[in-house]
Design an enzyme around this catalytic site. Structure first.
Site, short mmCIF file in Angstrom:
data_model
loop_
_atom_site.label_atom_id
_atom_site.label_comp_id
_atom_site.label_asym_id
_atom_site.label_seq_id
_atom_site.Cartn_x
_atom_site.Cartn_y
_atom_site.Cartn_z
N LYS A 36 21.31 45.74 -36.45
CA LYS A 36 21.53 44.49 -37.33
C LYS A 36 20.19 43.98 -37.62
CE LYS A 36 22.15 42.42 -32.63
NZ LYS A 36 23.09 42.02 -31.76
N ARG A 132 32.10 33.96 -26.51
CA ARG A 132 31.87 33.64 -27.82
C ARG A 132 32.68 34.38 -28.84
NH1 ARG A 132 25.86 36.26 -28.54
NH2 ARG A 132 27.10 38.02 -28.71
N TYR A 254 -4.34 21.54 -37.99
CA TYR A 254 -3.66 20.23 -38.26
C TYR A 254 -3.40 19.59 -37.03
CZ TYR A 254 -2.01 21.79 -42.87
OH TYR A 254 -1.98 22.12 -44.30
N MET A 302 0.83 27.47 -42.12
CA MET A 302 1.84 28.23 -42.76
C MET A 302 1.22 29.61 -43.09
SD MET A 302 3.84 27.66 -46.59
CE MET A 302 4.56 26.29 -46.08
C1 LIG Z 1 22.78 42.94 -30.66
C2 LIG Z 1 24.10 43.50 -29.70
C3 LIG Z 1 23.73 44.50 -28.84
C4 LIG Z 1 22.30 44.92 -28.85
O1 LIG Z 1 21.78 44.18 -27.56
P1 LIG Z 1 20.20 44.71 -27.01
O2 LIG Z 1 20.16 43.52 -26.14
O3 LIG Z 1 19.22 44.37 -28.34
O4 LIG Z 1 20.26 45.93 -26.57
C5 LIG Z 1 24.64 45.06 -28.22
N1 LIG Z 1 25.97 44.66 -28.44
C6 LIG Z 1 26.27 43.52 -29.23
C7 LIG Z 1 27.63 43.14 -29.58
C8 LIG Z 1 25.25 43.06 -30.02
O5 LIG Z 1 25.58 42.14 -30.90
#
Ligand SMILES: *Cc1c(COP(=O)(O)O)cnc(C)c1O
Length: 362
Positions: A36, A132, A254, A302
């Site tokens: 992802k 969640r 800055y 930046m």
């Molecule tokens: C992102 C995610 C993972 C991977 O988690 P890591 O800590 O990066 O291994 C596994 N399961 C779900 C549902 C996730 O959203």
């Protein structure tokens, strides 16, 4: 010459890290690489291509990314971790054989109203305490009952809130087992990286390994990535554009946020928050200068940041500053840089900006 900043992506390290996950979870049927968020900033198609002959599956959030994986010719299972967001997406799931993680009763209704093919698996995500996304125990039972007649392969999934922390997973595993006890599932999917590495009793059948594949430790600072046998995949490095000699009392950047207490030499580096380096990283955040450890000085702007060159007389314009990753045999882990900046390596990786050129190696 182009602006001297680049991200190097070590695909050999990526593959080795994936194999660490597979070895750790040797009892699992499939180890999905979680890709992802553009493969945690590493480049979706690049990472998928590098893992094409290894990965047991790919898991992600983005439908367009999943379709892209199919268009690359990948044939592994592809799991969409939040399923579909509207019935209009279901045809793409069917066409491209994408497996939805179903977390709500309305997704079940949409699926039942679609021409879902019986041979395309469905994952039912159970909320065992993360609070969640996920089905309650009652919703899980109802979804299972509704889908059994329509879908041949139903997989149960849950996600742990504290697999890397003191509360652990046992409390969620108890709830998950209670919710699934009287239902038949073809497989269960439980484990993220922390679970793979720490909780062998909860590896399940379909592992979902993310951060460890990219060389991050879920347990930093208690356990480093190196100690887990993981190597950095992403290196962010940039050149020094200018050098300043400061007398005591001069300030840097800055807000005049950094004040030199004694004469010092600093380098101005071609990397800023628009490149993905965190603006909230404080003075003292570690960096490597030509492989030698030094520190960030003053506020990140930046396009630029400053580093301390005092004590590094060989360093100057053209030197390479490693913000995280590897320089030769020296490693500054993204975990360490992130911790100094009050965040986690995940966020640094994902924030890598599109304007940073990427070089593949390995
Ligand atoms: C992102 C995610 C993972 C991977 O988690 P890591 O800590 O990066 O291994 C596994 N399961 C779900 C549902 C996730 O959203």
């Amino acid at each position: 010459m182009t602006r001297p900043i680049r991200a190097r992506i070590d695909l050999a390290a990526l593959r080795r890290n994936y194999l660490v996950a597979r070895r750790q979870a040797s009892g699992a049927k499939k180890v999905f690489a979680v890709v992802k968020a553009n493969a945690y900033g590493h480049g979706l198609s690049r990472v998928a291509a590098a893992l094409a002959d290894l990965a047991g599956g790919f898991a992600l959030i983005e439908l367009d990314g999943a379709v892209q994986l199919r268009q690359m010719g990948l044939t592994q299972p592809i799991l969409l971790l939040e399923g579909f967001y509207a019935p209009s997406e279901i045809p793409d799931f069917i066409t491209h054989r994408l497996i939805p993680a179903i977390h709500s009763p309305r997704q079940v209704e949409w699926l039942l109203a679609s021409p879902w093919p019986a041979e395309l698996p469905v994952v039912l995500k159970c909320d065992s305490g993360m609070n969640r996304l996920g089905l309650t125990a009652a919703e899980l039972a109802a979804a299972h009952a509704a889908l059994t007649a329509r879908v041949r392969t139903i997989v149960a999934m849950t996600h742990f809130a504290d697999a890397d922390g003191p509360r652990g997973i046992a409390w969620q595993l108890v709830r998950f087992r209670a919710a699934t006890a009287n239902l038949a599932f073809a497989a269960v999917s439980l484990a993220n990286s922390a679970t793979v590495l720490r909780h062998p009793e909860a590896h399940g059948d379909w592992v979902r390994a993310g951060i460890m594949v990219y060389g991050g430790s879920p347990f930093y600072p208690e356990i480093s990535a190196t100690a887990l046998g993981l190597a950095p995949v992403m290196t962010l490095e940039a050149g020094i554009l200018a050098v300043r000699e400061l007398s005591a009392g001069e300030t840097v950047g800055y807000g005049c946020a950094f004040v030199a207490e004694q004469p010092m030499r600093i380098g101005i580096v071609a990397c800023g928050y628009a490149d993905g380096y965190p603006r909230h990283a404080p003075s003292g955040t570690p960096v490597l200068v030509d492989g030698r450890r030094s520190r960030l000085i003053g506020r990140v702007s930046m396009d630029k940041l400053s580093v301390d060159l005092t004590g590094l007389p060989m360093a100057g314009v053209g030197s390479t500053v490693t913000l995280w990753g590897r320089h030769g045999d020296r490693v500054l882990s993204a975990d360490e840089a992130a911790a100094a900046a009050g965040t986690i390596s995940y966020e640094l990786f994902c924030a890598l900006s599109a304007r940073v050129p990427v070089v593949e190696e390995g």
